[in-house]
Design an enzyme around this catalytic site. Structure first.
Site, short mmCIF file in Angstrom:
data_model
loop_
_atom_site.label_atom_id
_atom_site.label_comp_id
_atom_site.label_asym_id
_atom_site.label_seq_id
_atom_site.Cartn_x
_atom_site.Cartn_y
_atom_site.Cartn_z
N VAL A 62 0.84 -1.19 0.00
CA VAL A 62 0.00 0.00 0.00
C VAL A 62 0.88 1.25 0.00
O VAL A 62 1.92 1.27 0.65
CB VAL A 62 -0.86 0.03 1.29
N CYS A 63 0.42 2.29 -0.71
CA CYS A 63 1.04 3.61 -0.59
C CYS A 63 -0.08 4.64 -0.58
O CYS A 63 -1.23 4.31 -0.28
CB CYS A 63 2.06 3.86 -1.70
N GLN A 64 0.22 5.88 -0.94
CA GLN A 64 -0.80 6.93 -0.91
C GLN A 64 -1.82 6.78 -2.03
O GLN A 64 -3.01 6.83 -1.80
CB GLN A 64 -0.14 8.32 -0.96
#
Length: 98
Positions: A62-64
């Site tokens: 996951v990231c932004q």
């Protein structure tokens, strides 16, 4: 590269599944909230901390918004890890945060 939606991750968590989630955002971004149980390993530190990961496990990355997690997935796949990119990242996340 495998993909998973935010809704699928949320559903799995609601069902009580034990997920291995790696959040590759920077620490200041994670300070605003992360998926419960996610481990923060910023993208820039991934190659130095991948010894903390187990190749027998599957990881949701996951990231932004999805760009950094895509890069992280590509890198980890090259290293022999089983990874799934969460589409939309934390911008699309509507579930609980810690």
């Amino acid at each position: 590269m495998k993909q998973i939606t935010v809704a699928e991750v949320e559903q799995r968590l609601k069902e009580g599944q034990q997920l291995n989630i790696i959040d590759v955002r920077e620490a200041n971004e994670v300070a605003t909230g992360k998926i419960p149980g996610a481990v923060n390993i910023p993208l820039g530190l991934l190659e130095f901390r991948m010894h903390e990961l187990n190749k027998a496990n599957e990881y949701i990355v996951v990231c932004q918004a999805g760009g950094r997690s895509t890069l992280a997935c590509q890198y980890l796949e090259q290293q022999g890890f089983h990874v799934i990119n969460m589409n939309g990242g934390m911008l699309a996340w509507t579930g609980e945060m810690e």
